[in-house]
Structures are given as structure tokens and as C-alpha cells.
Motif scaffolding. Structure first.
Motif, PDB file in Angstrom:
ATOM      1  N   ALA A  97      21.519  46.786  25.923  1.00  0.00           N
ATOM      2  CA  ALA A  97      20.949  45.538  25.390  1.00  0.00           C
ATOM      3  C   ALA A  97      19.856  45.021  26.322  1.00  0.00           C
ATOM      4  CB  ALA A  97      22.055  44.488  25.215  1.00  0.00           C
ATOM      5  N   GLU A  98      20.088  45.133  27.614  1.00  0.00           N
ATOM      6  CA  GLU A  98      19.088  44.696  28.592  1.00  0.00           C
ATOM      7  C   GLU A  98      17.818  45.545  28.479  1.00  0.00           C
ATOM      8  OE1 GLU A  98      18.487  44.302  33.437  1.00  0.00           O
ATOM      9  OE2 GLU A  98      20.255  45.337  32.654  1.00  0.00           O
ATOM     10  N   ARG A  99      17.962  46.868  28.386  1.00  0.00           N
ATOM     11  CA  ARG A  99      16.791  47.749  28.296  1.00  0.00           C
ATOM     12  C   ARG A  99      15.970  47.437  27.046  1.00  0.00           C
ATOM     13  NH1 ARG A  99      20.752  51.537  29.723  1.00  0.00           N
ATOM     14  NH2 ARG A  99      20.807  52.373  27.608  1.00  0.00           N
ATOM     15  N   ILE A 100      16.653  47.218  25.932  1.00  0.00           N
ATOM     16  CA  ILE A 100      15.939  46.924  24.684  1.00  0.00           C
ATOM     17  C   ILE A 100      15.254  45.565  24.776  1.00  0.00           C
ATOM     18  CG2 ILE A 100      16.212  46.536  22.200  1.00  0.00           C
ATOM     19  CD1 ILE A 100      18.579  48.570  22.353  1.00  0.00           C
ATOM     20  N   THR A 101      15.914  44.601  25.389  1.00  0.00           N
ATOM     21  CA  THR A 101      15.324  43.266  25.546  1.00  0.00           C
ATOM     22  C   THR A 101      14.104  43.326  26.453  1.00  0.00           C
ATOM     23  OG1 THR A 101      17.453  42.212  25.119  1.00  0.00           O
ATOM     24  CG2 THR A 101      15.809  40.886  26.267  1.00  0.00           C
ATOM     25  N   VAL A 102      14.168  44.117  27.509  1.00  0.00           N
ATOM     26  CA  VAL A 102      13.014  44.293  28.392  1.00  0.00           C
ATOM     27  C   VAL A 102      11.872  44.963  27.612  1.00  0.00           C
ATOM     28  CG1 VAL A 102      12.171  45.567  30.417  1.00  0.00           C
ATOM     29  CG2 VAL A 102      14.305  44.264  30.552  1.00  0.00           C
TER      30      VAL A 102
ATOM     31  N   LEU B 296      16.618  35.706  29.452  1.00  0.00           N
ATOM     32  CA  LEU B 296      17.443  36.545  28.584  1.00  0.00           C
ATOM     33  C   LEU B 296      17.777  37.875  29.252  1.00  0.00           C
ATOM     34  CD1 LEU B 296      15.826  35.856  25.089  1.00  0.00           C
ATOM     35  CD2 LEU B 296      17.528  34.534  26.356  1.00  0.00           C
ATOM     36  N   ALA B 297      16.772  38.537  29.787  1.00  0.00           N
ATOM     37  CA  ALA B 297      17.006  39.808  30.486  1.00  0.00           C
ATOM     38  C   ALA B 297      17.797  39.575  31.769  1.00  0.00           C
ATOM     39  CB  ALA B 297      15.688  40.511  30.788  1.00  0.00           C
TER      40      ALA B 297
END
Length: 188
Positions: A138-143, A155-156
Motif C-alpha cells: 500500500a505504501e509503494r502504490i501510494t508513493v 499518507l505515505a
């Protein structure tokens, strides 16, 4: 109200505010993965774990709904005309600091890390490790989303800290269940 609307049958969905996008859109992928993470955390909560951890996980699940709502909202719709946030709750620095506080509390009961450890342990601990990996995704996609559109950095940061929390929780749950952590030692 019916649960099915048929509006997404052709591969599109609406963001908060009505903008239609493809279900393959990076924004949809980001908040969809946050939703998946929320479900995996729900699985962790289903185990017989200390009430203090259940309480923390419920707070985190609510935070993830707020985070997902913000990801689902086009940036131009985040603020009202009067300058106030459209969403009633957003991820703030205090939420990130709350995770850090919980990590510090949990770490006090654990042996210091000297090696990487293999994910696993009890079923509950392994589930927390799985939640951590979904959180990292989720973090990678948000970044990645942040690289193509305006997304608040909090958010990240929250997702980054949450993965640390879930790792620490996994270690604590293994300890509670009397499971020794398996160290990864290169070349062994």
C-alpha cells in the motif's frame, strides 16, 4: 439500498465527488490496497490477543478508512471553498506519532533485534507479518501515486510507520505465544 449497483460492470468506478475513472487507475489501486490491509488487520484482531492490541488495531482500522477516503478524493475536492477540509478526518502527524509511541511501548518488552527474522511464528504472528507486507505494498502504490498527483506526504509516512508497528506487533505476538523467532543469518 442494494449492495450491487451495476455501475462498475464496464470497468469504471467513481471517485469521491463523482469523477469516473478506470478500476485499473493508480488511485483505485492505492485505496483498494489500503482496504485489503484493513481486512488483513481485521484477521489479526480475530485472534485471542491482548485487549490493548485489539484497541490499537481498531484505532488503526479507523485511521485506514480515513486514509482511504483521502486517497479516493481528487485533490481539487479535498478543501471546501472556505478553506476547511472536506473530509471530517484526515491522517495527521499526531497519528504517525501515536504509532511511534505504540512501537516504543511494544519494543520495551522485546529482545533487541540483532538479525533479520523470518516471518512466521504463531498463526497470529504470521498474520501480522502478512499485514505488514500488504502495508508495504500500500505504501509503494501510494508513493507511486504521489509521483503523478498531489498527495499529502503524511499518507505515505503513516503507512511506513504502520508497517513498522505491524512488524513489532508480530514479534510481540510470537513472544506471547511462546514462539522463538527464527533468525536469518546469511550463508546459513
Amino acid at each position: 439500498m442494494k449492495i450491487y449497483t451495476k455501475t462498475g460492470d464496464l470497468g469504471t468506478t467513481s471517485l469521491y465527488g463523482g469523477t469516473k475513472v478506470s478500476k485499473s487507475n493508480l488511485k483505485i489501486d492505492s485505496y483498494g490496497t489500503v482496504d485489503e490491509l484493513n481486512s488483513v488487520i481485521g484477521l489479526v484482531r480475530s485472534y485471542a490477543i491482548p485487549d490493548s492490541y485489539i484497541d490499537q488495531l481498531i484505532v488503526i482500522q479507523k485511521d485506514l478508512f480515513n486514509l482511504g477516503a483521502e486517497l479516493a478524493t481528487p485533490v481539487e475536492k479535498l478543501m471546501l471553498a472556505n478553506g476547511k477540509p472536506r473530509l471530517s478526518a484526515v491522517i495527521e502527524t499526531a497519528d504517525i506519532e501515536k504509532l511511534e509511541h505504540w512501537i516504543d511501548e511494544i519494543e520495551e518488552s522485546l529482545e533487541p533485534l540483532t538479525h533479520f527474522i523470518l516471518p512466521g511464528g504463531s498463526l497470529c504472528s504470521a498474520q501480522a507479518h502478512f499485514a505488514r507486507t500488504v502495508c508495504r505494498r500500500a505504501e509503494r502504490i501510494t508513493v507511486a501515486l504521489r509521483e503523478v498527483e498531489e498527495i499529502r506526504v503524511e499518507l505515505a509516512q503513516y503507512l511506513n510507520r504502520l508497517s513498522d508497528y505491524l512488524f513489532t506487533l508480530a514479534r510481540a505476538l510470537a513472544k506471547i505465544d511462546g514462539i522463538e523467532e527464527v533468525k536469518w543469518i546469511p550463508g546459513e
